[in-house]
Design a protein around this motif. Structure first.
Motif, short mmCIF file in Angstrom:
data_model
loop_
_atom_site.label_atom_id
_atom_site.label_comp_id
_atom_site.label_asym_id
_atom_site.label_seq_id
_atom_site.Cartn_x
_atom_site.Cartn_y
_atom_site.Cartn_z
N MET A 97 -0.15 -0.79 3.49
CA MET A 97 -1.09 -1.80 3.01
C MET A 97 -2.44 -1.52 3.65
SD MET A 97 1.39 -5.13 3.45
CE MET A 97 0.66 -6.24 2.27
N ASP A 98 -3.44 -1.25 2.81
CA ASP A 98 -4.80 -1.06 3.31
C ASP A 98 -5.78 -1.70 2.34
OD1 ASP A 98 -5.14 0.76 1.19
OD2 ASP A 98 -4.97 2.53 2.48
N ASN A 99 -7.06 -1.47 2.52
CA ASN A 99 -8.06 -2.13 1.69
C ASN A 99 -8.05 -1.64 0.25
OD1 ASN A 99 -8.69 -3.48 4.00
ND2 ASN A 99 -10.73 -2.62 4.22
N LEU A 124 -5.89 -10.65 4.09
CA LEU A 124 -4.97 -11.78 4.00
C LEU A 124 -3.56 -11.32 3.62
CD1 LEU A 124 -7.34 -14.31 2.22
CD2 LEU A 124 -6.53 -14.42 4.58
N LEU A 125 -3.46 -10.34 2.73
CA LEU A 125 -2.14 -9.81 2.36
C LEU A 125 -1.42 -9.25 3.58
CD1 LEU A 125 -2.93 -7.96 -1.00
CD2 LEU A 125 -1.47 -9.97 -0.69
N ARG A 126 -2.12 -8.46 4.38
CA ARG A 126 -1.49 -7.88 5.57
C ARG A 126 -1.07 -8.96 6.56
NH1 ARG A 126 -5.69 -4.00 4.62
NH2 ARG A 126 -7.01 -4.87 6.27
N PHE A 179 2.11 1.32 -6.75
CA PHE A 179 0.78 1.10 -6.19
C PHE A 179 0.21 -0.16 -6.83
CE2 PHE A 179 -3.84 1.35 -6.22
CZ PHE A 179 -4.08 1.50 -4.87
N ILE A 180 -0.29 -1.06 -5.99
CA ILE A 180 -0.85 -2.31 -6.47
C ILE A 180 -2.22 -2.49 -5.81
CG2 ILE A 180 -0.59 -4.81 -6.60
CD1 ILE A 180 2.47 -2.85 -5.90
N PRO A 181 -3.31 -2.44 -6.59
CA PRO A 181 -4.63 -2.74 -6.02
C PRO A 181 -4.67 -4.20 -5.57
CG PRO A 181 -4.81 -1.79 -8.24
CD PRO A 181 -3.37 -2.10 -8.00
N PRO A 182 -5.41 -4.51 -4.52
CA PRO A 182 -5.42 -5.88 -4.01
C PRO A 182 -5.79 -6.92 -5.06
CG PRO A 182 -6.61 -4.43 -2.53
CD PRO A 182 -6.25 -3.62 -3.73
#
Length: 135
Positions: free
Chosen positions: A60-62, A8-10, A79-82
């Protein structure tokens, strides 16, 4: 099943940029593995402009969102974890998505020391634009 948040972020990032708006992330800076400049965190949160003109090497990845950004003229790698992303929205109109609180993936469901409200409702960001949920 994998979390839908990174997907959803991507998708929302692309949608916001395609509509000539400025994508912003609202991040819980107190989540594990979040790497942001501590001096710019307020009340445990940070708002990040992730527009193509504001950042370099956006990925942006998983596993998360990473990029280089400048704060006070100094370059930082972020760096931001989802699971640390609380919302993604367009600065111009507030359209985007607010996410439910999700336990950090790397911790196997263990959250930070302060689990927030116990009523099941995610905490509402204070002093931020009015966000509209995309359906």
């Amino acid at each position: 099943m994998n979390s839908s948040r990174p997907y959803l972020l991507r998708a929302l990032y692309e949608w916001i940029v395609d509509n000539d708006c400025t994508p912003h992330l609202l991040v819980n800076a107190e989540m594990p593995n979040v790497q942001v400049p501590a001096g710019y965190v307020s009340d445990g949160q940070i708002v990040l402009n992730i527009s193509p003109s504001a950042v370099r090497h956006l990925h942006m990845d998983n596993q998360g969102v990473s990029f280089e950004g400048r704060f006070g003229g100094v370059a930082h790698s972020l760096f931001i974890p989802p699971e640390a992303v609380m919302a993604i929205y367009a600065r111009e109109n507030g359209q985007g998505m607010v996410f439910e609180v999700e336990p950090p993936a790397a911790e196997g469901g263990a959250g930070p020391d302060d689990d927030g409200p116990s009523g099941g409702e995610p905490p509402r960001p204070a002093g931020r634009p009015s966000l509209k949920v995309v359906k």
